[in-house]
Design a protein around this motif. Structure first.
Motif, PDB file in Angstrom:
ATOM      1  N   ILE A 176       7.071  34.266  -0.745  1.00 56.60           N
ATOM      2  CA  ILE A 176       8.225  34.944  -1.375  1.00 56.60           C
ATOM      3  C   ILE A 176       9.360  34.156  -1.136  1.00 56.60           C
ATOM      4  CG2 ILE A 176       9.255  36.894  -1.366  1.00 56.60           C
ATOM      5  CD1 ILE A 176       6.448  38.451  -0.295  1.00 56.60           C
ATOM      6  N   ASP A 196       5.990  31.431  -7.779  1.00 56.79           N
ATOM      7  CA  ASP A 196       5.714  32.593  -8.905  1.00 56.79           C
ATOM      8  C   ASP A 196       4.311  32.517  -9.369  1.00 56.79           C
ATOM      9  OD1 ASP A 196       5.465  30.198 -10.467  1.00 56.79           O
ATOM     10  OD2 ASP A 196       7.779  30.448 -11.081  1.00 56.79           O
ATOM     11  N   ARG A 197       3.800  33.046 -10.472  1.00 54.12           N
ATOM     12  CA  ARG A 197       2.480  33.077 -11.113  1.00 54.12           C
ATOM     13  C   ARG A 197       1.984  31.488 -11.391  1.00 54.12           C
ATOM     14  NH1 ARG A 197       1.557  39.123 -13.480  1.00 54.12           N
ATOM     15  NH2 ARG A 197       1.225  40.053 -11.624  1.00 54.12           N
ATOM     16  N   MET A 220       0.879  37.794  -5.609  1.00 56.27           N
ATOM     17  CA  MET A 220       1.070  38.092  -7.045  1.00 56.27           C
ATOM     18  C   MET A 220      -0.318  38.447  -7.697  1.00 56.27           C
ATOM     19  SD  MET A 220       4.603  36.253  -8.306  1.00 56.27           S
ATOM     20  CE  MET A 220       6.200  36.498  -7.552  1.00 56.27           C
ATOM     21  N   ARG A 221      -1.045  39.023  -6.871  1.00 58.12           N
ATOM     22  CA  ARG A 221      -2.583  39.227  -7.523  1.00 58.12           C
ATOM     23  C   ARG A 221      -3.225  38.089  -7.888  1.00 58.12           C
ATOM     24  NH1 ARG A 221       0.548  43.727  -9.988  1.00 58.12           N
ATOM     25  NH2 ARG A 221      -0.199  45.558  -9.297  1.00 58.12           N
TER      26      ARG A 221
END
Length: 358
Positions: free
Chosen positions: A86, A91-92, A116-117
């Motif tokens: 984080i 990011d994804r 982020m899953r």
């Protein structure tokens, strides 16, 4: 270079074995990532982290160095890594690279699966043992009640195996890794099993090692493709792990290596298998192989049996309060049997008696 492809329900991914691969990683990354977090441990960082970082070019690179050892597969390290991701702005479209042995692979893979899953990750195993854990997409951390109880199935984007990194392994890590290769022999191939049981591991050549690694990975790959979520034949890969995981948990993570625990667990599984199958199996051959290659033979005290059984029942492979064990009808013909507490207790007692006579 040796290459295999694994077909999973979520994606297909390559397994690449090549000396010096860490110097040319970019060609094996399937897309341009916005940033990359490399997760490794204290021992591997000094040897290979700079090589890997420099091979990735001008991508935004972040690194995290975890303490070495099984204790790092913890909720504390998992949380620190999520915080690192984080704070680094991942990011994804980011990638995680797990550079190290099975601990780092499991930890890094679980972080990638849940950040982020789910973002991409690449396994870069640096041990023999990790040839098994890096393939198949099982990622997890430990709980004090048992090993790998918190995790999921999440396949990597690639498994990139630089075989040069194996040259620096201490003998204990070689010994640990060969227990898993032997396991793959036991459940699949009498010829591979016989070849491995004849080995003196201190004299294994680089060419032999690469051939044995390839053989082990092929066994794992074939099983994983047939049964990705461990509802059937993938359970066979747990030969030796039921008691092996209990040894790790009850002795304290890191007191014995995973492979040392599994070797002892396989010895017990062969003891049980001989009774269930009603025939002689290579118990003596495995015992002699372990002694010849300086595996620790774990002594079981009778008073520790309840604690071991409790740990075995906490294992994720337990079903309806029964302990599930992978056994052998014969080499190359595994089976799964559910045992109640009293049966396991009786088998452990006869195992103790058998070992005390040696």
């Amino acid at each position: 270079m040796k290459q295999l492809t694994i077909q999973s329900s979520q994606r297909s991914y390559p397994i690449v074995m090549e000396a010096g691969l860490r110097f040319d990683l970019k060609k094996w990354l399937k897309s341009d990532y916005s940033s990359i977090l490399i997760i490794t441990d204290e021992k591997i960082a000094d040897k290979y982290l700079q090589d890997v970082t420099e091979s990735l070019g001008d991508t935004d690179i972040y690194t995290y160095i975890a303490p070495s050892g099984e204790a790092s597969k913890s909720i504390e390290q998992y949380y620190k890594l999520q915080t690192k991701a984080i704070e680094s702005g991942l990011d994804r479209k980011s990638l995680i690279i797990a550079l190290g042995g099975g601990v780092i692979g499991d930890l890094g893979g679980f972080v990638a699966a849940t950040f982020m899953r789910g973002i991409d990750y690449v396994q870069m195993p640096t041990t023999i043992l990790a040839h098994d854990s890096s393939v198949g997409g099982k990622v997890a951390i430990n709980h004090e009640a048992g090993k790998n109880l918190i995790g999921c199935f999440y396949p990597p984007a690639a498994v990139l195996y630089d075989t040069e990194t194996l040259a620096s392994l201490p003998y204990r890590e070689i010994r640990s890794g060969y227990a898993e290769i032997l396991k793959e022999g036991f459940i699949s191939d009498i010829h591979l099993t016989e070849e491995l049981l004849a080995l003196s591991l201190e004299q294994v050549s680089s060419a032999q090692l690469e051939n044995h690694l390839e053989a082990g990975i092929k066994v794992k790959a074939n099983i994983v493709e047939e049964d990705e979520k461990e509802s059937g034949v993938r359970k066979y890969l747990n030969l030796g792990h039921t008691l092996g995981h209990a040894f790790e948990a009850t002795l304290g993570y890191g007191k014995v290596t995973h492979g040392e625990a599994v070797a002892n667990g396989m010895l017990f599984a062969l003891h049980v298998s001989e009774d269930v199958a009603g025939k002689k199996l290579p118990f003596n051959e495995l015992y002699n192989w372990m002694k010849r290659n300086a595996y620790p033979i774990i002594d079981i005290e009778e008073e520790s049996i309840p604690k071991l059984i409790k740990s075995m029942k906490s294992d994720k492979k337990s079903v309806s309060g029964h302990i599930q064990m992978v056994l052998l009808n014969k080499v190359g013909e595994p089976t799964v049997k559910n045992l109640d507490d009293s049966s396991v207790e009786a088998y452990i007692k006869t195992y103790i008696e058998r070992m005390n006579k040696r």
